[in-house]
Design an enzyme around this catalytic site. Structure first.
Site: not given
Length: 387
Positions: A228, A253, A317, A320, A343, A352
């Site tokens: 990120r 995050k 982003h 990524r 994640h 994805y």
């Protein structure tokens, strides 16, 4: 003749004039080159910062270029007089105290600085909107009117709308003396948009056209390690372990640390960058020391996309997203990709699978199957083509 509708709105606390028109490529190219014109992804339009003299001259410039100009600013001003309240007054002393306590409460819940800033801005705006009404008497009607005003007047996107609702829910929980039921505030569903993905060729082109070494390193690292933008700018020199080919990402995050990989092909470029710039603390530093600016990254990435002739709407982003999609297409297990990206839920990583080309390329269109069958060697009807 293309009609350009000029509509006022608020953007980054500035009075702006949005340019609304039916998509026309030539018109878009002319407008984006005009002096003072900017693009806002939040509101999805070109705009200029409002100044009476500039605005008047800009309307004349549009007319001179052959556009039909529809000025909606007067209509908006009339609506404002009827109660739209576009320009909010100052916050009262008592509400300012509530606002400061609200931010302290968010800090006590260990929310990130960016979240505190975002939620604080919305609550501050909401308290200003309610003017002199005592905070204890603020109710669901005030929330509804505020949301209608903000979305209608400021043209907020769905994602911004969701942030507003989250901020107001936090406010209602942390200030229970008001008459707001936090669970009753409607939360719009998320946009189900698929991420924009670059091809391998486009990624390489993007890196090649970026001549500034620092900029090239940033683009390469965002893609090669799936970072990120905040994680990239927070990297310190001590986070690189070239012997193990690992990168320690700290405080990602959700305040999560993780390890990701360093592309071996980047080792020479990274070492060259280190020798050239000699950063002191952060791997990427601005010329005056300290962290590099995220706005600067977005700015030079836009320039590089133009040089690479990439027409897709690319953000940091997007690199990524491309990293994750390319890993999946190469056969990397989805669980490993989840760990590399940091994640919390596998469902987040599963998006994805909807953009990977590996499985999609194996699916044949029924039209292809039909034509292949018709053109079998033993079929002598040669008039069944699509030519």
């Amino acid at each position: 003749m293309i009609t350009i509708t000029l509509q006022p709105f608020k953007h980054n606390s500035e009075n702006c004039i949005g340019l609304k028109f039916k998509y026309h490529f030539e018109s878009k190219e002319i407008i984006k080159r005009m002096e003072g014109v900017r693009w806002t992804k939040t509101h999805g339009c070109f705009y200029i910062v409002y100044d009476q003299n500039t605005f008047t001259a800009f309307k004349q410039a549009l007319a001179a270029k052959g556009f039909d100009v529809a000025d909606a600013t007067q209509t908006a001003q009339d609506e404002n007089k009827k109660g739209a309240r576009k320009n909010l007054g100052p916050i009262t002393a008592s509400k300012n105290s509530i606002y400061e306590n609200f931010k302290q409460s968010l800090n006590g819940k260990r929310l990130s600085k960016s979240t505190i800033k975002t939620y604080g801005a919305f609550v501050h705006q909401f308290l200003r909107y309610t003017e002199n009404k005592p905070a204890d008497l603020i109710d669901a009607t005030d929330v509804r009117l505020y949301l209608e005003w903000a979305i209608g007047t400021l043209n907020y996107s769905v994602s911004t709308h969701r942030q507003m609702v989250s901020a107001l829910r936090h406010f209602a929980y942390l200030y229970p003396t008001c008459a707001i039921d936090p669970e009753a505030i409607f939360m719009p569903s998320k946009d189900k948009k698929l991420p924009v993905i670059l091809s391998f060729k486009e990624v390489v082109q993007l890196i090649q056209v970026t001549k500034n070494l620092k900029h090239r390193v940033i683009i390469a690292m965002l893609y090669a390690s799936g970072l990120r933008i905040g994680e990239m700018l927070n990297l310190e020199i001590k986070d690189f372990d070239f012997s193990r080919n690992q990168l320690h990402v700290r405080g990602g995050k959700g305040r999560k640390d993780r390890y990701t990989t360093i592309a071996q092909t980047l080792h020479p470029m990274l070492k060259n960058y280190y020798r050239t710039y000699n950063p002191k603390v952060y791997f990427i530093e601005n010329p005056n020391g300290g962290k590099y600016s995220a706005a600067s990254v977005r700015s030079f990435l836009r320039r590089s996309c133009k040089l690479a002739r990439i027409k897709k709407p690319i953000t940091p982003h997007s690199l990524r997203h491309s990293y994750a999609t390319h890993l999946l297409e190469q056969g990397t297990d989805i669980r490993h990709i989840q760990e590399l990206l940091g994640h919390s839920k596998p469902e987040t990583t599963m998006i994805y699978t909807k953009v990977t080309r590996k499985e999609l390329q194996q699916i044949k269109s029924p039209l292809d199957s039909a034509l292949n069958e018709l053109y079998l060697p033993d079929n002598h009807n040669k008039k069944l083509g699509l030519d």
